[in-house]
Every structure is written in structure tokens, then in C-alpha cells.
Design an enzyme around this catalytic site. Structure first.
Site, PDB file in Angstrom:
ATOM      1  N   GLY A  14      27.968  13.167  -7.937  1.00  0.00           N
ATOM      2  CA  GLY A  14      28.733  12.012  -7.483  1.00  0.00           C
ATOM      3  C   GLY A  14      29.788  12.468  -6.502  1.00  0.00           C
ATOM      4  O   GLY A  14      30.059  13.670  -6.375  1.00  0.00           O
ATOM      5  N   GLN A  43      37.569  12.652  -1.896  1.00  0.00           N
ATOM      6  CA  GLN A  43      37.075  14.026  -1.764  1.00  0.00           C
ATOM      7  C   GLN A  43      36.611  14.347  -0.346  1.00  0.00           C
ATOM      8  O   GLN A  43      36.372  15.512  -0.021  1.00  0.00           O
ATOM      9  CB  GLN A  43      35.927  14.274  -2.737  1.00  0.00           C
ATOM     10  CG  GLN A  43      36.379  14.281  -4.201  1.00  0.00           C
ATOM     11  CD  GLN A  43      35.214  14.592  -5.110  1.00  0.00           C
ATOM     12  OE1 GLN A  43      34.441  13.706  -5.451  1.00  0.00           O
ATOM     13  NE2 GLN A  43      35.071  15.855  -5.478  1.00  0.00           N
ATOM     14  N   CYS A  60      33.326  20.190 -10.397  1.00  0.00           N
ATOM     15  CA  CYS A  60      33.785  19.218  -9.410  1.00  0.00           C
ATOM     16  C   CYS A  60      33.648  19.847  -8.023  1.00  0.00           C
ATOM     17  O   CYS A  60      34.013  21.010  -7.838  1.00  0.00           O
ATOM     18  CB  CYS A  60      35.244  18.855  -9.693  1.00  0.00           C
ATOM     19  SG  CYS A  60      35.943  17.690  -8.522  1.00  0.00           S
ATOM     20  N   LEU A  61      33.136  19.080  -7.064  1.00  0.00           N
ATOM     21  CA  LEU A  61      32.965  19.608  -5.705  1.00  0.00           C
ATOM     22  C   LEU A  61      34.297  20.062  -5.096  1.00  0.00           C
ATOM     23  O   LEU A  61      34.313  20.937  -4.235  1.00  0.00           O
ATOM     24  CB  LEU A  61      32.349  18.545  -4.791  1.00  0.00           C
ATOM     25  CG  LEU A  61      30.880  18.206  -5.027  1.00  0.00           C
ATOM     26  CD1 LEU A  61      30.463  17.082  -4.092  1.00  0.00           C
ATOM     27  CD2 LEU A  61      30.013  19.429  -4.811  1.00  0.00           C
ATOM     28  N   HIS A  97      34.538  10.572 -14.504  1.00  0.00           N
ATOM     29  CA  HIS A  97      34.987  11.652 -13.624  1.00  0.00           C
ATOM     30  C   HIS A  97      35.368  11.099 -12.240  1.00  0.00           C
ATOM     31  O   HIS A  97      36.443  11.407 -11.704  1.00  0.00           O
ATOM     32  CB  HIS A  97      33.855  12.690 -13.504  1.00  0.00           C
ATOM     33  CG  HIS A  97      34.150  13.853 -12.607  1.00  0.00           C
ATOM     34  ND1 HIS A  97      34.190  15.157 -13.058  1.00  0.00           N
ATOM     35  CD2 HIS A  97      34.418  13.923 -11.271  1.00  0.00           C
ATOM     36  CE1 HIS A  97      34.476  15.959 -12.043  1.00  0.00           C
ATOM     37  NE2 HIS A  97      34.609  15.234 -10.940  1.00  0.00           N
ATOM     38  N   GLU A  98      34.487  10.269 -11.672  1.00  0.00           N
ATOM     39  CA  GLU A  98      34.744   9.753 -10.321  1.00  0.00           C
ATOM     40  C   GLU A  98      35.906   8.760 -10.323  1.00  0.00           C
ATOM     41  O   GLU A  98      36.709   8.725  -9.385  1.00  0.00           O
ATOM     42  CB  GLU A  98      33.482   9.111  -9.734  1.00  0.00           C
ATOM     43  CG  GLU A  98      32.280  10.041  -9.619  1.00  0.00           C
ATOM     44  CD  GLU A  98      32.570  11.345  -8.882  1.00  0.00           C
ATOM     45  OE1 GLU A  98      33.470  11.386  -8.028  1.00  0.00           O
ATOM     46  OE2 GLU A  98      31.873  12.347  -9.173  1.00  0.00           O
ATOM     47  N   HIS A 131      39.110  10.506 -10.071  1.00  0.00           N
ATOM     48  CA  HIS A 131      39.457  10.903  -8.697  1.00  0.00           C
ATOM     49  C   HIS A 131      40.238   9.797  -7.988  1.00  0.00           C
ATOM     50  O   HIS A 131      41.170  10.072  -7.231  1.00  0.00           O
ATOM     51  CB  HIS A 131      38.192  11.200  -7.880  1.00  0.00           C
ATOM     52  CG  HIS A 131      37.679  12.598  -8.037  1.00  0.00           C
ATOM     53  ND1 HIS A 131      38.451  13.696  -7.753  1.00  0.00           N
ATOM     54  CD2 HIS A 131      36.469  13.068  -8.440  1.00  0.00           C
ATOM     55  CE1 HIS A 131      37.732  14.794  -7.970  1.00  0.00           C
ATOM     56  NE2 HIS A 131      36.532  14.438  -8.391  1.00  0.00           N
TER      57      HIS A 131
END
Ligand code: NI
Length: 172
Positions: A47, A52, A96-97, A138-139, A142
């Protein structure tokens, strides 16, 4: 043409900002989502939240495979998302990216229902458990400036951050 966008890497302060509600769903947003999608695939993410890639707006995408689709399906798009129901408790290692190389155990609700707007401006709800439920939480974190390392104490955080590789996405 959709393009791969540079990923914002911790400790960039942008990752701590609260993203703003989206008011206009227009062609600019649709082409931005295409850029987000190619970026997510290029970086092997499950995702991706707009912040990000440097855009503090309340939107994230999830790969269709996480929801039982195939890679040929369009990515799942969640605009102004909110979790309206959650139940149970679960815990798993997450990455996480924006924190390349870092993995920590994060407590999450086991099952959630999300409400969001799609790219046509329609409101929808989706129920999820397992990895998809974790991805939603998670998203959504963010969009509120929250990261996986916020779920562990200072000692574990320090250990986890030793693995941070800030140069991983320099070439994108
Ligand atoms: Ni993340």
C-alpha cells in the site's frame, strides 16, 4: 504517462504531518493516483499513502492482490478514509516503504470496516481482516502522521532504526 515518484524516507518531518481532507476529485487527482500506483509497484509495497510521495492529502492505495484480485486489476483507492468499526486484536511484524529495512511488531484490530470515497466520488464501505485489515490501519496512520515505530518503546525503536537504509530509494 504515469511516473515513479520519489518516496519520502524517515526522518523526513513531512511523515509527521496530518494530511488534509480532499475536496475535489478531478483529473489531477486521477493522474496522481496513477503515479502512486506505478510507485507502489516499483517499490514492491502493499500500500502507499499520498504523504509518502510528498502530498499531504487524505488518500491511500492498496494493491488489488491484497483484496483477492490480480495484478491486472486496478489498485484500490481510498479517499478521505475512516475506520467505522473494528473488533478483535492482532499483532504482526510490519514494514514500511518510508522506513526501508525496518520491521517492528505492531498491535492492530483484527477486523475493520473502512468507509471511503472512490475516484468517481462515490462513498463505499469495505470489511477486511488479515493483511488487508492491517494495511488499512497502517495507511490510515500515515494520514495522521503516525508510523510503525511509534508502537514500540524507545529501546526497541533504537534497535529497529539501526536497520534503516535511507539510501534505498535514491534512484527512483
Ligand atoms: Ni507505511
Amino acid at each position: 504517462m504515469a511516473k515513479v515518484l520519489p518516496v519520502v524516507i524517515y526522518p523526513d518531518p513531512l511523515l509527521r504531518e496530518r494530511s488534509a481532507e480532499i475536496e475535489d476529485i478531478d483529473d489531477d487527482l486521477r493522474s496522481f493516483v496513477e503515479d502512486m500506483a506505478v510507485t507502489m509497484y516499483a517499490t514492491d509495497g502493499l500500500g502507499l499513502a499520498a504523504v509518502q510521495v510528498g502530498v499531504t492529502k487524505r488518500i491511500f492505495i492498496i494493491e488489488p492482490q491484497a483484496a483477492g484480485g490480480t495484478k491486472e486489476d486496478p489498485v484500490l483507492v481510498f479517499i478521505n478514509p475512516e475506520i467505522i468499526r473494528s473488533e478483535g486484536q492482532d499483532r504482526a511484524e510490519e514494514g514500511c516503504l518510508s522506513l526501508p529495512g525496518v520491521f517492528v511488531s505492531v498491535p492492530r484490530a483484527e477486523k475493520v470496516t473502512i468507509r471511503a470515497t472512490d475516484l468517481d466520488g462515490n462513498t463505499f464501505e469495505m470489511e477486511a481482516d488479515g493483511i488487508l485489515a492491517k494495511a488499512f490501519q497502517h495507511e490510515l496512520d500515515h494520514l495522521d502522521g503516525k508510523l510503525i515505530i511509534d508502537y514500540v518503546g524507545p529501546v526497541k525503536r533504537k534497535l529497529a532504526l539501526r536497520h534503516l537504509d535511507p539510501h534505498k530509494y535514491d534512484d527512483l
